[in-house]
Write an enzyme that holds these catalytic residues in place. Structure first.
Site, PDB file in Angstrom:
ATOM      1  CB  ALA A 134      32.481  17.211 -24.863  1.00  0.00           C
ATOM      2  CD  GLU A 135      30.342  20.221 -30.141  1.00  0.00           C
ATOM      3  OE1 GLU A 135      29.473  19.485 -30.645  1.00  0.00           O
ATOM      4  OE2 GLU A 135      31.191  20.819 -30.817  1.00  0.00           O
TER       5      GLU A 135
ATOM      6  CG  LEU B  83     -17.275  13.982 -28.756  1.00  0.00           C
ATOM      7  CD1 LEU B  83     -17.136  15.378 -28.202  1.00  0.00           C
ATOM      8  CD2 LEU B  83     -16.238  13.749 -29.843  1.00  0.00           C
TER       9      LEU B  83
ATOM     10  CE  LYS C  77     -15.270   9.466 -31.730  1.00  0.00           C
ATOM     11  NZ  LYS C  77     -14.291   8.447 -31.410  1.00  0.00           N
TER      12      LYS C  77
ATOM     13  CB  CYS D  10       6.701 -27.045 -38.054  1.00  0.00           C
ATOM     14  SG  CYS D  10       5.104 -26.719 -38.773  1.00  0.00           S
TER      15      CYS D  10
HETATM   16  S1  IVH Z   1     -12.798  16.404 -30.002  1.00  0.00           S
HETATM   17  C1  IVH Z   1     -14.335  17.190 -25.701  1.00  0.00           C
HETATM   18  N1  IVH Z   1     -12.147  15.705 -32.437  1.00  0.00           N
HETATM   19  O1  IVH Z   1     -12.734  10.772 -29.970  1.00  0.00           O
HETATM   20  C2  IVH Z   1     -14.119  16.926 -27.127  1.00  0.00           C
HETATM   21  N2  IVH Z   1     -12.093  14.039 -30.744  1.00  0.00           N
HETATM   22  O2  IVH Z   1     -15.043   9.986 -28.298  1.00  0.00           O
HETATM   23  C3  IVH Z   1     -12.779  16.389 -27.370  1.00  0.00           C
HETATM   24  N3  IVH Z   1     -11.325  11.863 -31.542  1.00  0.00           N
HETATM   25  O3  IVH Z   1     -11.261  11.086 -26.821  1.00  0.00           O
HETATM   26  C4  IVH Z   1     -12.636  15.533 -28.526  1.00  0.00           C
HETATM   27  N4  IVH Z   1     -10.985  12.424 -33.623  1.00  0.00           N
HETATM   28  O4  IVH Z   1      -9.783  10.520 -28.789  1.00  0.00           O
HETATM   29  C5  IVH Z   1     -12.312  15.299 -31.171  1.00  0.00           C
HETATM   30  N5  IVH Z   1     -11.538  15.246 -34.633  1.00  0.00           N
HETATM   31  C6  IVH Z   1     -11.705  14.845 -33.369  1.00  0.00           C
HETATM   32  C7  IVH Z   1     -11.448  13.517 -32.964  1.00  0.00           C
HETATM   33  C8  IVH Z   1     -11.660  13.153 -31.646  1.00  0.00           C
HETATM   34  C9  IVH Z   1     -10.923  11.452 -32.738  1.00  0.00           C
HETATM   35  C10 IVH Z   1     -11.412  10.983 -30.342  1.00  0.00           C
HETATM   36  C11 IVH Z   1     -10.719  11.505 -29.120  1.00  0.00           C
HETATM   37  C12 IVH Z   1     -11.767  11.533 -28.042  1.00  0.00           C
HETATM   38  C13 IVH Z   1     -12.802  10.621 -28.582  1.00  0.00           C
HETATM   39  C14 IVH Z   1     -14.160  11.009 -28.082  1.00  0.00           C
END
Ligand code: IVH
Length: 669
Positions: free
Chosen positions: A35-36, A85, A117, A429
C-alpha cells in the site's frame, strides 16, 4: 508547493521507487508495504499529471514498477553509437599506432591510460539528472537491446549518482567473476542442469533473461571504463576513471597512466602473465589516449576511435597427442567425448584432457585417436582442441562414433530430438544417480532442506542411498547418518524431519521431482491438473497425454516410457508405501474452479495490493505470470499501466479491469 520543492519531491519519489524496485527484484525487503509503495507511485503520478513536461521515459510511471519484466527486449537506438575497437596481437603494431597518432596530432601523444580488457558484455548506461534511465547492450553498435530492468538488479551499478552532470552516459563491461562462475555452475550441476560454457556466455545469457528476479540471483559484476558528458569525454581519462569511482562505480583497479608507448607496451607484457591471478577473465589491454583534447583531435574512423586500440593477449596454445577418446556420462545422462592427451603445460597448468563436446564437433574437426592436435585455452575455462595437425597421416585410427550403449550402465543411448547431444535415458544409471536424487530433493520439487550435494554423495558412498525412494527409509539409519562428516544428532534429526515433511508436497511437485525427461515444472503442473493421481498418469496412453495442453508427442512418449519401465514402477510403489502424497490436492485439481486453466498477468495500480489479487486468482484456480506472452489469457489492468498493456495490445491478449475479472470469475464485487 513551490515549483522547486515539487520538483525535488518528484526526484525523491523516483529514487525511492527505483530503489524499492531494485530491492524487490533481488528478493530483498523493499522497506514498504504494497500500500505504501502504491501510495508513492500515486503521488508521483499526481505531480507528473500537473507537470507533463517533467515526464521522462525513465520515470517509474512510464515503466511501472514491478511491471518492468517486459516480454522480449526492445531494440533502442544508441544516443551515441557504440563503436568497436581496433585490435592487434603485435607490439610492433602498437608502436605503429603511436606513430600514426603523432602524425595526425602533429605532436607526441601526451600519455596513455592502459586498462585491462575485460571479457564480458559491453553496456551503455544513461543517467538523466543523476538517475539511471536506460541500459542498452552494444547490439550492432547503432541499436542495442534495452536491458534496463535486468541491469537494475546488478548491485554494482548505482541506480543514481550524486553530483552527476544532467546528461551522462557511462560505459563499461558486465562480467561474471571466475569464483562466482564456478559456484554458479556447481549449483546448476547439483540441480541437474547443464553447466554454462564460460563466464561471458553466462553473462550474456543472464542479461537476456526475461525474469529480472532470476537475473538478481546471478552473480553479475561490472567495471566502468568510459564516462561521456554531453556526448564526449571531458576530462583526462585517468581523472574520468577516478570520477567514476567517486560516483560509486567499480573501476578495474589495475589501470595505469603511461607516459609513452614503450611504458604502455611494458604494461601489456606484465599483464600477459599477471592476469592469471585475477578473479575475472581478461583478453587483452586497452590503450587509450589520456588527454581529451588529443582524443577529439584524433577523432574516429567509421568503425572505431583513432585514440584507442586493444592489444589482445594471444590465446594460450600448445601441441600434444590424443592418446584416446573416452566418453563421459554427465549427471544429466549426457554423453561427452573427452580427448585424453599426453600431458602438456598450457597457461601455467598441466592439461591432460580436453572436451570434444559432441559427435558433430568431432566430425567437424576430424579428431581421431593418435592425432597430433593443437589445444587452446581462450575465453574458455576448459581447454579446447583447435585443429588436427597431421590429418594426412596414412596410419590414422578409425573415426570416432558415439556408443549406442551407455558406458556407465549399458543402458540405451538416444540422440536428443532437439539437439546434438547423445544421452543415456536410464535414470538408474549410476553416473546420474546423484543428480536424479538432488533434483528430486531440490527446492522446486520435493524441497528437502539440508540435502545438498555433499550429503547425497556421502549417503551414496555409505550405501544408504541408491535412489530417491531410499530417502524415506533413512530414518532407519539415524545413527549411521549422524556419524557422517559434518552431520551429528541435530542435523540428522532436521534432515529426517525435512524428509517426513516432504511426503506432503503437492502432487505436481512430486511429478516434477521424478526426473521424467522433458517434464519440467510447468508440464508437471499441467499433467497434475489433468491427471490428478500417480495411477492416472501412469496408466494414461499417449493419446490421453497429448490431449493435455502443451503436451506434444515428445513429452507424451517420454512420460509413457517412464511409467512403462518396471524398475520405475517398483520405485514408485516404494514411494507410495512410504506414505508420499501421490494424488492432487483440491487446488491442483483446478478444472472445477472458475478460473481454472487461465493465465493472468496483472499490471497498473489495482484497488488492492497486487499480491492479494494474485492470491485471489490462485484460490479460484487461475495462474498468474509476470510477463505477457502469447500464452497469457487475460491482462488485468489497473490505473497507469505500463509496457505490459502495450505488449498485450500488440499480441491481441484481452484486457480486463477488476470488475470484468470479478465477472469472469462469477463473483460480484
Ligand atoms: S573502451 C570505443 N575499455 O572491448 C571504445 N572497452 O573490442 C570503447 N572492453 O565493446 C571501448 N574492456 O566490450 C574499452 N577497458 C575497456 C574494455 C573494453 C573490455 C570491450 C568492450 C568493447 C570491446 C571492444
Amino acid at each position: 508547493m513551490a515549483i522547486s520543492t515539487e520538483r525535488q519531491r518528484l526526484l525523491t519519489l523516483r529514487r525511492q521507487i527505483h530503489t524499492a524496485n531494485a530491492a524487490y527484484y533481488q528478493g530483498l525487503a523493499t522497506g514498504y508495504t504494497d500500500a505504501e509503495f502504491d501510495a508513492l507511485l500515486a503521488e508521483l503520478q499526481t505531480i507528473e499529471a500537473a507537470h507533463p513536461e517533467w515526464v521522462t521515459p525513465d520515470s517509474p510511471t512510464q515503466q511501472v514498477g514491478s511491471d518492468l519484466a517486459g516480454h522480449g527486449f526492445v531494440s533502442v537506438r544508441h544516443t551515441i553509437p557504440m563503436l568497436s575497437l581496433g585490435n592487434t596481437y603485435s607490439e610492433a603494431e602498437l608502436t605503429n599506432f603511436d606513430g600514426r597518432l603523432t602524425r595526425i596530432l602533429g605532436e607526441p601523444v601526451h600519455g596513455y591510460v592502459c586498462e585491462m580488457k575485460i571479457d564480458g558484455v559491453a553496456l551503455s548506461l544513461r543517467y538523466h539528472d543523476g538517475e539511471l534511465s536506460r541500459a542498452l547492450t552494444r547490439g550492432d553498435g547503432t541499436h542495442g537491446d534495452d536491458v534496463t530492468v535486468n541491469v537494475r538488479t546488478i548491485t554494482a551499478i548505482p541506480p543514481w549518482i550524486d553530483g552527476a552532470p544532467a546528461e551522462l552516459e557511462v560505459r563499461g563491461e558486465v562480467y561474471m567473476g571466475l569464483t562466482a562462475f564456478a559456484r554458479l555452475n556447481e549449483r546448476r550441476m547439483a540441480d541437474g542442469e547443464e553447466p554454462l560454457a564460460n563466464p561471458r556466455n553466462a553473462t550474456a545469457g543472464t542479461l537476456k533473461t526475461l525474469d529480472p528476479r532470476e537475473v538478481a540471483r546471478r552473480p553479475l559484476a561490472f567495471f566502468a571504463y568510459e564516462a561521456l558528458v554531453d556526448g564526449t569525454a571531458d576530462t583526462p581519462h585517468h581523472q574520468t576513471l577516478a570520477r567514476l569511482v567517486r560516483w560509486g562505480f567499480p573501476v578495474e583497479p589495475h589501470h595505469q597512466r603511461c607516459g609513452s608507448i614503450e611504458a604502455a607496451i611494458d604494461y601489456c607484457r606484465r599483464w600477459r602473465e599477471a592476469r592469471r591471478d585475477l578473479d575475472y577473465l581478461t583478453d587483452g589491454v586497452v590503450l587509450k589516449v589520456d588527454d581529451p583534447t588529443q582524443r577529439q583531435a584524433a577523432g574516429f574512423t567509421a568503425k572505431s576511435p583513432r585514440w584507442a586500440i586493444a592489444f589482445k593477449f594471444p590465446p594460450d596454445r600448445a601441441t600434444t597427442t590424443v592418446e584416446r577418446i573416452e566418453v563421459q556420462v554427465g549427471r544429466t545422462g549426457k554423453l561427452t567425448p573427452v580427448a585424453h592427451l599426453t600431458p602438456v603445460t598450457l597457461a601455467g597448468t598441466t592439461v591432460s584432457r580436453a572436451t570434444l563436446h559432441n559427435q558433430d564437433e568431432i566430425d567437424r574437426k576430424g579428431v581421431r585417436q593418435g592425432d597430433r592436435v593443437e589445444i587452446e585455452k581462450a575465453g574458455e575455462i576448459i581447454p579446447q582442441v583447435v585443429a588436427v595437425l597431421d590429418p594426412e597421416r596414412p596410419d590414422r585410427g578409425p573415426c570416432f562414433v558415439m556408443p549406442t550403449a551407455c558406458p556407465a550402465c549399458g543402458g540405451e543411448v538416444v540422440r536428443d530430438p532437439d539437439g546434438v547431444a547423445h544421452r543415456c535415458i536410464n535414470i538408474h544409471c549410476p553416473a546420474q544417480r546423484e543428480a536424479v536424487i538432488l533434483h528430486f530433493a531440490s527446492r522446486r520439487a520435493m524441497d528437502i532442506e539440508g540435502l545438498g550435494p555433499a550429503l547425497v554423495a556421502q549417503l551414496i558412498n555409505a550405501g544408504l542411498l541408491h535412489d530417491y525412494a531410499d530417502l524415506f527409509s533413512l530414518a532407519d539409519h539415524r545413527e549411521a547418518i549422524a556419524a557422517l562428516e559434518r552431520m551429528g544428532e541435530r542435523s540428522t534429526d532436521n534432515l529426517l524431519a525435512a524428509i517426513e515433511e516432504a511426503k506432503q508436497r503437492p502432487f505436481a511437485r512430486l511429478l516434477f521431482g521424478l526426473g521424467i525427461r522433458f517434464v519440467g515444472e510447468k508440464t508437471a503442473y499441467l499433467l497434475a491438473a489433468a491427471l490428478p493421481s500417480l495411477d492416472t498418469v501412469a496408466s494414461a496412453d499417449e493419446e490421453t497425454l497429448q490431449a493435455i495442453p502443451e503436451v506434444g508427442p515428445v513429452i507424451a512418449e517420454s512420460v509413457r516410457r517412464f511409467f512403462a519401465d518396471p524398475v520405475n514402477q517398483a520405485l514408485l510403489r516404494r514411494l507410495r508405501e512410504a506414505g508420499v502424497q501421490v494424488e492432487a490436492t483440491p487446488e491442483e485439481k483446478a478444472p472445477d474452479q472458475p478460473l481454472a486453466g487461465l493465465t493472468f498477468v496483472l499490471t497498473g495500480a489495482l484497488s488492492r495490493p497486487r499480491r492479494e489479487v494474485a492470491d485471489w486468482i490462485h484460490a479460484l484456480g487461475g495462474r498468474t505470470t509476470s510477463s505477457v506472452s502469447r500464452n497469457t489469457d487475460y491482462l488485468v489492468c489497473g490505473d497507469a499501466p505500463g509496457a505490459k498493456r502495450r505488449h498485450a495490445e500488440a499480441l491481441g491478449v484481452p484486457i480486463l479491469n477488476e470488475a470484468q475479472l470479478a465477472a469472469l470469475a462469477g463473483v460480484r464485487e
